[in-house]
Design an enzyme around this catalytic site. Structure first.
Site, mmCIF file in Angstrom:
data_model
loop_
_atom_site.group_PDB
_atom_site.id
_atom_site.type_symbol
_atom_site.label_atom_id
_atom_site.label_comp_id
_atom_site.label_asym_id
_atom_site.label_seq_id
_atom_site.Cartn_x
_atom_site.Cartn_y
_atom_site.Cartn_z
ATOM 1 N N CYS A 17 0.842 -1.192 0.000
ATOM 2 C CA CYS A 17 0.000 0.000 0.000
ATOM 3 C C CYS A 17 0.882 1.248 0.000
ATOM 4 C CB CYS A 17 -0.912 0.008 1.228
ATOM 5 S SG CYS A 17 0.005 0.063 2.789
ATOM 6 N N CYS A 20 3.243 1.670 2.968
ATOM 7 C CA CYS A 20 4.519 0.955 2.818
ATOM 8 C C CYS A 20 5.495 1.797 1.993
ATOM 9 C CB CYS A 20 4.295 -0.391 2.126
ATOM 10 S SG CYS A 20 3.193 -1.527 2.984
ATOM 11 N N CYS A 369 -5.537 7.780 24.324
ATOM 12 C CA CYS A 369 -5.295 6.563 23.543
ATOM 13 C C CYS A 369 -6.213 6.553 22.324
ATOM 14 C CB CYS A 369 -5.554 5.342 24.413
ATOM 15 S SG CYS A 369 -5.376 3.799 23.513
ATOM 16 N N CYS A 371 -7.862 4.678 20.512
ATOM 17 C CA CYS A 371 -8.699 3.516 20.185
ATOM 18 C C CYS A 371 -9.868 3.909 19.290
ATOM 19 C CB CYS A 371 -9.226 2.862 21.464
ATOM 20 S SG CYS A 371 -7.947 2.139 22.497
ATOM 21 N N ASP A 413 -11.933 7.477 -21.770
ATOM 22 C CA ASP A 413 -11.752 6.841 -23.068
ATOM 23 C C ASP A 413 -13.089 6.866 -23.800
ATOM 24 O OD1 ASP A 413 -10.509 5.286 -25.086
ATOM 25 O OD2 ASP A 413 -11.381 3.476 -24.228
ATOM 26 N N THR A 415 -14.115 4.405 -26.703
ATOM 27 C CA THR A 415 -14.625 3.084 -27.034
ATOM 28 C C THR A 415 -14.736 2.207 -25.793
ATOM 29 O OG1 THR A 415 -13.571 3.260 -29.197
ATOM 30 C CG2 THR A 415 -14.283 1.064 -28.504
ATOM 31 N N ASP A 696 -14.508 7.770 26.894
ATOM 32 C CA ASP A 696 -13.752 7.432 25.696
ATOM 33 C C ASP A 696 -14.349 6.200 25.016
ATOM 34 O OD1 ASP A 696 -11.315 7.860 24.000
ATOM 35 O OD2 ASP A 696 -10.924 5.818 24.673
#
Length: 741
Positions: A17, A20, A369, A371, A413, A415, A696
């Site tokens: 991806c 990376c 945090c 999460c 495009d 066609t 949270d």
């Protein structure tokens, strides 16, 4: 002292991806002497611009430690030096190996098994549930945490892996080991799916070379022999039989035929070729024998150039990072710094109680945090991708989903994209015979032919239920048409030029033919026993929803643009019907150059196509979109696919992207708003640790529920406005099935 600027290419394995690619690029740029880096996930390559003093071996080792094995390539794309055979064998293994043998499958599978066992303990032996979930979490988190550490050492301290590690550890500290184990498992499964998509894209691009035959037929000393395509020298004359693919680019020396150039130009109708005309590798010869003089070596033929253009476009396209990656770069270090500051500053500067302020610092770390963010943002993306997939709108991940909504120019495009991709009979002209007779005789002559013109005529004859008399001695006349006898009378059906050589067209007849040709239609003239009987016109017609689809793109603030390899007359005829700007007669590298020029002007470019000839432009665009029914190469090179082939779906995919991004912004606002509130109240001592943690958790539930609302998304004519798309209903008109190929 000036240095020489060098460019070195590497094969980088294991990238799935844009995230990376970003980590690989960052690590490479930290190597002394490296000036610029271009990374392609799809091509699995990296191009490094560097000075003479840069240590390329150290660079390869540094990237390898991130989990991406790296080997140097020579100018031909082969592994350099002693790594040549190993790298090529390994690359073949990557393409050919089944997905379940991919390296990232093992940790995902181990995490899944451990999670299933922990769940069973939770039901059968509750006292052992917590240790079992902690073990399951550790099995999944260890490889993620290791990559987080290596990425930090290579210059990417706040990667998605860091965010996942912090979130998981924070969840354990607040007693939510079960949720942490599930989130880690889902993250690993997502990486596996990204890896499968990347591997398929690499395999499809490599398969392009299969369009060119391995051998060519060469006439030498009165005999014909097969020689490897790589051995063809420029100037060699090759023999191309009817139905064969051309093994090289060249010029026709002798013979006449029709050649299907769809793989290169995308044009729906085969083109007539005679002496002096150019032909391209990978195209398909029709009914005539051609002798072709080679004009380009194997490594420089049209298909080889397309493969290179795709790779270069992928390498030059800057990676689009995940939304959560960009957010994590600022959010994660900010929360960590704030928690440390709260824990240390008051005792040091104001004599506060160390235990009290350390507790508050820990509370801030737990409250902060991420999460809710880690769960809710992927939940919105997953819900959006799922809602789109159910309606035939496929996107390869969250980065694509984000970018589609920002497109400002949509290059399409002709066609197979704006048109149906197959010619239809539009006009039957009757000169000295009745209209039904002209169609009936033409169908009789074309019976059994697979030429697109013949298929269109036979389809029209079937639709109108005209009689189909038997034709005797029917045969193709290479480069001209077909001739035969019906009821003992000789007939010819072919191009106006070929018909004129058999019988002069009258002034009225010639004017009618020319009028239709000016509208981009292809004509076949029927000659009956030396007289002009009539003519049939065919054209690849626009999809019935094309005009509506383009209007909806304009309403969304997107400029549509036609890029086609077809002739200018055909393109302008369709463009005039649809009201779209036209650029015609383009080769694959021309389309790519136009896309790159638009990008350089600041446009966010979406490219829509369905053929191999579109692959370089699809790869060069910010977002490549393949239309349903297209080639495998187009589908795999593209970032997204419209499976039902409706032009209106382009506006829908834009609307879906905008709806998902609006949902993500809502989720971030809710999550951060609640966190900010409880951060303040905790520091002031108004709330304690547990109320803040419960709040949270509530935020996680809220944003996840909001994300799940995207599952109810429906496309509509108003969807491109960017309003919450789940509020729209299905359109009441009947366009939904229009234009399906």
């Amino acid at each position: 002292m000036s240095q020489t600027e060098n460019r070195t290419r590497f094969r980088v394995e294991g990238m799935d991806c844009a995230s990376c690619a970003a980590k690989v690029e960052t690590a490479a740029l930290r190597v002394p002497g490296v000036e610029a880096v271009m990374v392609s996930v799809t091509a699995a390559t990296m191009v490094v611009t560097h000075g003479d003093d840069a240590d390329m071996r150290a660079l390869a080792r540094s990237i390898g430690r991130l989990g991406y094995p790296t080997s140097r390539l020579d100018d031909g794309g082969k592994a350099a030096g002693h790594d040549h055979a190993h790298a090529h064998a390994h690359a073949a293994d990557i393409v050919d190996a089944p997905w379940w043998n991919a390296p990232k499958v093992r940790p995902a599978a181990a995490s899944g098994v451990a999670l299933a066992i922990a769940t069973a303990f939770g039901v059968l032996a509750p006292s052992l549930a917590t240790p079992a979930f902690l073990l399951a979490l550790a099995i999944g988190l260890v490889p993620i945490a290791r990559r987080a550490v290596m990425a930090a050492l290579a210059g990417s301290p706040f990667s998605i892996e860091t965010l996942m590690t912090v979130a998981a550890v924070g969840a354990v500290l607040i007693g939510a080991a079960e949720e942490a184990a599930v989130v880690v498992f889902l993250f690993l499964v997502g990486e596996v799916l990204e890896g499968i998509a990347a591997a398929r894209a690499r395999a499809s691009i490599s398969s392009l070379v299969g369009l060119v035959p391995k051998t060519a037929r060469v006439e030498r000393n009165g005999a014909v022999e097969d020689v490897p395509v790589e051995a063809l020298a420029i100037g060699t004359v090759i023999l191309v039989r009817p139905g064969d693919r051309l093994p090289a680019d060249g010029t026709v020396e002798d013979g006449a035929s029709h050649v299907d150039e769809a793989p290169v130009t995308g044009e729906s109708m085969p083109r007539a070729k005679a002496k002096g005309d150019s032909v391209f590798a990978g195209t398909v010869n029709g009914a005539g024998v051609l002798r072709v003089r080679v004009t380009a070596a194997a490594e420089d033929n049209t298909i080889a150039r397309i493969v290179r253009l795709v790779a270069e476009a992928q390498e030059s396209r800057a990676p689009t990072e995940r939304i959560i990656d960009r957010f994590a770069r600022a959010y994660t270090p900010a929360i960590m710094a704030l928690a440390a500051l709260v824990a240390v500053a008051p005792p040091l500067l104001a004599g506060g109680d160390w235990s009290d302020w350390i507790y508050k610092g820990l509370a801030l770390l737990l409250i902060g945090c991420p999460c809710a963010l880690v769960i809710s943002t992927p939940a919105a993306v997953a819900a959006g991708l799922s809602a789109g997939a159910r309606r035939g709108l496929l996107m390869k991940g969250g980065a694509v989903l984000e970018t589609v909504g920002r497109v400002t120019v949509m290059a399409l495009d002709k066609t197979g994209t704006l048109t149906e991709g197959r010619p239809r009979v539009t006009d039957v002209l009757a000169f000295s015979a009745e209209r039904t007779t002209v169609l009936s005789l033409a169908a009789a002559l074309e019976a059994g032919s697979s030429h697109p013109f013949a298929v269109a005529i036979l389809a029209a004859a079937t639709e109108e239920r005209v009689p189909l008399p038997p034709a005797g001695a029917a045969r193709a006349v290479p480069g001209e048409g077909v001739e035969g006898k019906v009821g003992g009378v000789a007939f010819f059906l072919g191009s106006p030029e070929a018909a004129a050589r058999r019988c002069a067209l009258g002034e009225t007849e010639a004017a009618a033919v020319a009028s239709l040709q000016r509208t981009g239609k292809s004509l076949a003239v029927l000659v009956a026993n030396g007289r002009i009987a009539g003519a049939i016109a065919v054209r690849d017609e626009p999809r019935v929803d094309a005009r509506d689809g383009l209007d909806r793109l304009r309403a969304a603030g997107i400029r549509p643009l036609m890029l086609t390899g077809d002739t200018l007359a055909s393109a302008e005829a369709v463009g005039s019907d649809l009201g779209i700007e036209v650029r015609a007669g383009l080769m694959p590298d021309d389309k790519r150059a136009i896309v790159m020029a638009l990008r350089s002007e600041g446009a966010v470019v979406g490219k829509v196509g369905d053929g191999i000839n579109d692959a370089p432009a699809l790869a060069a665009a910010h977002v490549g979109i393949a239309m349903g029914g297209g080639t495998d190469v187009a589908l795999e090179t593209a970032d997204a696919a419209i499976l039902h082939g409706r032009v209106t779906d382009l506006a829908d995919i834009v609307a879906l992207s905008r709806a998902v991004m609006a949902n993500i912004r809502q989720n971030i606002a809710v999550a951060l708003g609640l966190k900010a509130l409880f951060l303040v109240t905790t520091v002031l001592g108004v709330t304690g640790l547990w109320p803040a943690i419960l709040a949270d958790t509530g935020a996680t539930v809220l944003v996840t529920a909001n994300a799940m609302r995207l599952l109810g998304w429906r496309p509509s004519a108003a969807a491109a406005s960017g309003k919450p798309a789940w509020a729209f209903r299905e359109p009441t008109h009947s366009q939904g099935g229009a234009g399906v190929v």
